[in-house]
Scaffold this active site. Structure first.
Site, PDB file in Angstrom:
ATOM      1  CB  CYS A  88       0.503  -2.080  22.932  1.00 40.21           C
ATOM      2  SG  CYS A  88       1.648  -3.274  23.494  1.00 40.21           S
ATOM      3  CD  GLU A  89       5.595   2.380  20.344  1.00 41.27           C
ATOM      4  OE1 GLU A  89       5.177   2.699  19.057  1.00 41.27           O
ATOM      5  OE2 GLU A  89       6.079   3.223  21.146  1.00 41.27           O
ATOM      6  CG  HIS A  90       5.518  -0.463  25.004  1.00 42.98           C
ATOM      7  ND1 HIS A  90       4.400   0.244  25.251  1.00 42.98           N
ATOM      8  CD2 HIS A  90       6.265   0.361  24.666  1.00 42.98           C
ATOM      9  CE1 HIS A  90       4.633   1.579  25.331  1.00 42.98           C
ATOM     10  NE2 HIS A  90       5.716   1.808  24.932  1.00 42.98           N
ATOM     11  CG  HIS A  91       4.003  -6.032  26.077  1.00 43.90           C
ATOM     12  ND1 HIS A  91       3.617  -4.607  26.630  1.00 43.90           N
ATOM     13  CD2 HIS A  91       4.947  -6.293  27.160  1.00 43.90           C
ATOM     14  CE1 HIS A  91       4.194  -4.289  27.685  1.00 43.90           C
ATOM     15  NE2 HIS A  91       4.984  -5.255  28.180  1.00 43.90           N
ATOM     16  CD  GLN A 129      -5.970   4.614  24.789  1.00 41.53           C
ATOM     17  OE1 GLN A 129      -5.854   3.554  25.282  1.00 41.53           O
ATOM     18  NE2 GLN A 129      -7.151   5.309  25.109  1.00 41.53           N
ATOM     19  CG  HIS A 157      -3.718  -0.855  26.475  1.00 40.63           C
ATOM     20  ND1 HIS A 157      -2.865  -0.511  25.739  1.00 40.63           N
ATOM     21  CD2 HIS A 157      -4.827   0.026  26.507  1.00 40.63           C
ATOM     22  CE1 HIS A 157      -3.118   0.765  25.154  1.00 40.63           C
ATOM     23  NE2 HIS A 157      -4.145   1.036  25.787  1.00 40.63           N
ATOM     24  CB  CYS A 159       0.346  -5.519  27.315  1.00 43.41           C
ATOM     25  SG  CYS A 159      -0.036  -3.868  27.218  1.00 43.41           S
TER      26      CYS A 159
HETATM   27  N1  GTP Z   1       1.744   5.091  27.574  1.00 44.68           N
HETATM   28  C1  GTP Z   1       1.106   3.926  27.043  1.00 44.68           C
HETATM   29  N2  GTP Z   1       1.602   2.925  27.697  1.00 44.68           N
HETATM   30  C2  GTP Z   1       1.406   1.688  27.152  1.00 44.68           C
HETATM   31  C3  GTP Z   1       0.534   1.498  25.910  1.00 44.68           C
HETATM   32  N3  GTP Z   1       0.579   0.115  25.716  1.00 44.68           N
HETATM   33  C4  GTP Z   1       1.199  -0.337  26.650  1.00 44.68           C
HETATM   34  N4  GTP Z   1       1.835   0.324  27.485  1.00 44.68           N
HETATM   35  C5  GTP Z   1       2.666   0.378  28.764  1.00 44.68           C
HETATM   36  O1  GTP Z   1       4.007   0.211  28.358  1.00 44.68           O
HETATM   37  C6  GTP Z   1       4.899  -0.007  29.473  1.00 44.68           C
HETATM   38  C7  GTP Z   1       6.076  -0.855  28.984  1.00 44.68           C
HETATM   39  O2  GTP Z   1       6.897  -0.720  30.397  1.00 44.68           O
HETATM   40  P1  GTP Z   1       8.121  -1.878  30.666  1.00 44.68           P
HETATM   41  O3  GTP Z   1       8.344  -1.530  32.057  1.00 44.68           O
HETATM   42  O4  GTP Z   1       9.122  -1.299  29.442  1.00 44.68           O
HETATM   43  O5  GTP Z   1       7.567  -3.190  29.940  1.00 44.68           O
HETATM   44  P2  GTP Z   1       7.192  -4.428  31.099  1.00 44.68           P
HETATM   45  O6  GTP Z   1       8.223  -4.673  32.119  1.00 44.68           O
HETATM   46  O7  GTP Z   1       6.522  -5.325  30.197  1.00 44.68           O
HETATM   47  O8  GTP Z   1       5.925  -3.553  31.909  1.00 44.68           O
HETATM   48  P3  GTP Z   1       4.680  -4.244  32.688  1.00 44.68           P
HETATM   49  O9  GTP Z   1       3.539  -4.271  31.776  1.00 44.68           O
HETATM   50  O10 GTP Z   1       4.289  -3.354  33.922  1.00 44.68           O
HETATM   51  O11 GTP Z   1       5.158  -5.797  33.071  1.00 44.68           O
HETATM   52  C8  GTP Z   1       3.755  -0.512  30.350  1.00 44.68           C
HETATM   53  O12 GTP Z   1       3.601   0.025  31.509  1.00 44.68           O
HETATM   54  C9  GTP Z   1       2.468  -0.979  29.540  1.00 44.68           C
HETATM   55  O13 GTP Z   1       1.340  -1.029  30.327  1.00 44.68           O
HETATM   56  C10 GTP Z   1      -0.086   2.727  25.575  1.00 44.68           C
HETATM   57  O14 GTP Z   1      -0.586   2.819  24.558  1.00 44.68           O
HETATM   58  N5  GTP Z   1       0.388   3.834  26.090  1.00 44.68           N
HETATM   59 ZN    ZN Z   2       1.772  -3.440  25.915  1.00 39.17          ZN
END
Ligand code: GTP
Ligand code: ZN
Length: 199
Positions: A88-91, A129, A157, A159
């Site tokens: 995942c590109e976020h974490h 995704q 996921h 994360c």
């Molecule tokens: N739509 C989508 N969201 C994703 C995917 N992979 C991870 N995420 C979400 O990306 C979001 C990033 O949100 P942020 O609030 O910026 O990050 P965060 O504070 O680490 O959020 P939490 O995971 O809720 O603790 C989270 O809600 C994750 O669940 C994906 O493939 N698609």
């Molecule tokens: Zn993630």
């Protein structure tokens, strides 16, 4: 010789930069990077990260084009339960699951193995995704130009499991449909076939 390249080798300057950066990351979290078990970890991680993002420098359309065959088969072709692993590109944590893909040929079929290869190319990038689903869908639609294409991905996921909301059992389903799969009967036939186990 195919004009696309599969992952074959590590890029030394990239490996060196990653080693330096992973060493800093490990030190920042309190690790002694000279201890036995960890001394080679920056290098291992550098190589793993290059493999896991190797889809960035591969052309999935070329993979499909390398094995397209003229064939008068006009019914649905389904490749289901294709395992996938992405980040995942976020974490930068893994998400993993299965892709189910179908197409209805319009004069050309494609070598079956090329569909999972296309999945891997798009999965080996930092992804969400939803985009992964559409990347695969559009690549097959634009390259093979079938009468229809369908992609369903079911994934978990890390994360959402190891950290954050910590939900162990949730599965995310995404889907995309083009051409004849936009008709409800065709879409339902596909969904029925991927949910049955033929047992
Ligand atoms: N739509 C989508 N969201 C994703 C995917 N992979 C991870 N995420 C979400 O990306 C979001 C990033 O949100 P942020 O609030 O910026 O990050 P965060 O504070 O680490 O959020 P939490 O995971 O809720 O603790 C989270 O809600 C994750 O669940 C994906 O493939 N698609
Ligand atoms: Zn993630």
């Amino acid at each position: 010789m195919a004009s696309y390249r599969y992952f074959e080798e590590y890029d030394q300057p990239v490996t060196d930069t990653l080693i330096e950066n992973y060493s800093k990351i490990l030190s920042s979290v309190g690790e002694d990077i000279s201890r036995d078990g960890i001394v080679k970890t920056p290098e291992r991680a550098a190589k793993a990260m290059q493999f896991l993002t190797s889809g960035n420098c591969q052309d999935p359309a070329e993979i499909l084009k390398s094995a397209m065959f003229a064939e008068a088969y006009h019914d649905m072709v389904i490749i289901k339960d294709i395992e996938l692993y992405s980040l995942c590109e976020h974490h930068i944590l893994p998400f993993f699951g299965k892709a189910h893909i179908a197409y209805i040929p319009d004069g050309h079929i494609v070598g079956l193995s090329k569909i999972p290869r296309v999945v891997d190319v798009f999965a080996r990038r930092l992804q969400v995704q939803e985009r992964l689903t559409h990347d695969i869908l559009e690549c097959i639609n634009n390259t093979l130009k079938p009468k229809g294409v369908a992609v369903v991905i079911e994934a978990s996921h890390m994360c959402m499991m190891m950290r954050g909301v910590q939900k162990q059992n949730s599965v995310t389903t995404t889907s995309g449909f083009r051409g004849q799969f936009e008709a409800i009967e065709t879409r339902n036939e596909f969904l029925k076939l991927i949910s049955s186990d033929f047992s």
